[in-house]
Write an enzyme that holds these catalytic residues in place. Structure first.
Site, PDB file in Angstrom:
ATOM      1  N   LYS A  98       0.841  -1.184   0.000  1.00 15.30           N
ATOM      2  CA  LYS A  98       0.000   0.000   0.000  1.00 15.30           C
ATOM      3  C   LYS A  98       0.886   1.248   0.000  1.00 15.30           C
ATOM      4  O   LYS A  98       2.064   1.165   0.244  1.00 15.30           O
ATOM      5  CB  LYS A  98      -0.916   0.016   1.231  1.00 15.30           C
ATOM      6  N   GLY A 100       0.587   3.809  -2.588  1.00 13.05           N
ATOM      7  CA  GLY A 100       0.674   4.477  -3.886  1.00 13.05           C
ATOM      8  C   GLY A 100       0.192   5.923  -3.803  1.00 13.05           C
ATOM      9  O   GLY A 100       0.625   6.777  -4.576  1.00 13.05           O
ATOM     10  N   GLU A 107      -2.567   4.792   7.283  1.00 10.54           N
ATOM     11  CA  GLU A 107      -3.331   3.567   6.982  1.00 10.54           C
ATOM     12  C   GLU A 107      -2.898   2.429   7.907  1.00 10.54           C
ATOM     13  O   GLU A 107      -3.733   1.668   8.419  1.00 10.54           O
ATOM     14  CB  GLU A 107      -3.110   3.173   5.527  1.00 10.54           C
TER      15      GLU A 107
HETATM   16  O1  LIG Z   1      -1.685   5.482  -0.141  1.00 11.98           O
HETATM   17  C1  LIG Z   1      -2.627   5.010  -0.759  1.00 11.98           C
HETATM   18  C2  LIG Z   1      -3.292   3.741  -0.428  1.00 11.98           C
HETATM   19  O2  LIG Z   1      -2.454   2.761   0.070  1.00 11.98           O
HETATM   20  C3  LIG Z   1      -4.248   3.199  -1.471  1.00 11.98           C
HETATM   21  O3  LIG Z   1      -5.118   2.374  -0.760  1.00 11.98           O
HETATM   22  C4  LIG Z   1      -3.629   2.407  -2.583  1.00 11.98           C
HETATM   23  O4  LIG Z   1      -2.649   3.184  -3.236  1.00 11.98           O
HETATM   24  C5  LIG Z   1      -4.671   1.922  -3.596  1.00 11.98           C
HETATM   25  O5  LIG Z   1      -5.223   3.014  -4.252  1.00 11.98           O
HETATM   26  P1  LIG Z   1      -6.331   2.851  -5.379  1.00 11.98           P
HETATM   27  O6  LIG Z   1      -7.580   2.372  -4.711  1.00 11.98           O
HETATM   28  O7  LIG Z   1      -6.477   4.240  -5.936  1.00 11.98           O
HETATM   29  O8  LIG Z   1      -5.815   1.884  -6.396  1.00 11.98           O
END
Ligand SMILES: O=C[C@H](O)[C@H](O)[C@H](O)COP(=O)(O)O
Length: 221
Positions: A98, A100, A107
């Site tokens: 996680k 991104g 989180e």
């Molecule tokens: O920092 C961001 C989080 O960990 C998100 O949950 C992860 O990047 C997934 O993001 P998405 O739902 O936009 O693919």
């Protein structure tokens, strides 16, 4: 269904999954990202069936408030009954990458507090071995070069995420060229580097439930 429709489908499935567990005093933990945003929008439809939320980012807090959903400081709540969030990768053991969206530290804190962690992900996030997605590491700014050198010693290729400052005022190194065969061990090794706040591996605390959006529907893992 396209990826966006799969994200919506898992977000809706998460509402169906958590709704029977909610009571008037329940606090729901809410994640960050495009999949979590769909979850927030559906959560607005059932506000009144729970007390409020804690959010894993300023962005999610703002979105929740825009729907009139209460957002509490985590220090002001005794219990988070469930935490719902997306992921960048998941393996069959529901261990995740996680961060991104750079929200990994908050989180991880909310996931640690929550009684149950429900991950919602479209099928593109499913992998056998974690590491194709560059692993985010949140770093105290003055330690950036030191941490990068230590990551190279562990076999990774860190890339500074230019222009990104986390909600905690820190920076992100994205670690490329990984094949993470022992996620708990690698998560711990990275966290032992002085200057690392935390990293985006959710292995020691993996998801309890994974709702995975596929062409055949939402699979519960
Ligand atoms: O920092 C961001 C989080 O960990 C998100 O949950 C992860 O990047 C997934 O993001 P998405 O739902 O936009 O693919």
């Amino acid at each position: 269904m396209n990826q966006d429709q799969l994200k919506q489908a898992v977000a809706k499935a998460a509402i169906d999954y958590i709704q029977p567990k909610l009571e008037s005093d329940s606090i729901v933990g809410v994640g960050t990202g495009s999949t979590a945003n769909y979850f927030i929008d559906y959560l607005a439809d059932i506000k009144g069936q729970f007390d409020g939320t804690v959010a894993s980012s300023e962005a999610s807090a703002e979105r929740l408030k825009s729907h009139g959903i209460p957002v509490y400081d985590l220090n002001a709540v005794d219990q988070v009954v469930v935490y719902v969030d997306g992921a960048d990768e998941t393996n069959p053991q529901r261990m995740l990458i996680k961060g991104g969206g750079a929200a990994l530290t908050r989180e991880k804190i909310v996931a640690a507090v929550a009684d149950e962690f429900v991950c919602i992900a479209d099928g593109s996030k499913w992998v056998d071995v974690l590491g194709a997605f560059p692993l985010p590491v949140e770093v105290i700014p003055m330690a950036r070069s030191h941490v990068a050198r230590e990551i190279v010693k562990l076999g990774g290729s860190p890339v500074y995420r230019e222009g990104v400052v986390t909600d905690n005022g820190n920076v992100i190194l994205d670690v490329h060229d990984l094949q993470i065969t022992d996620p708990v061990d690698f998560e711990n090794k990275l966290n032992q580097i002085v200057g690392v706040v935390t990293n985006g591996l959710f292995a020691a605390r993996n998801a309890d439930v994974l709702l995975l959006g596929t062409e055949n529907g939402v699979e519960t893992k």
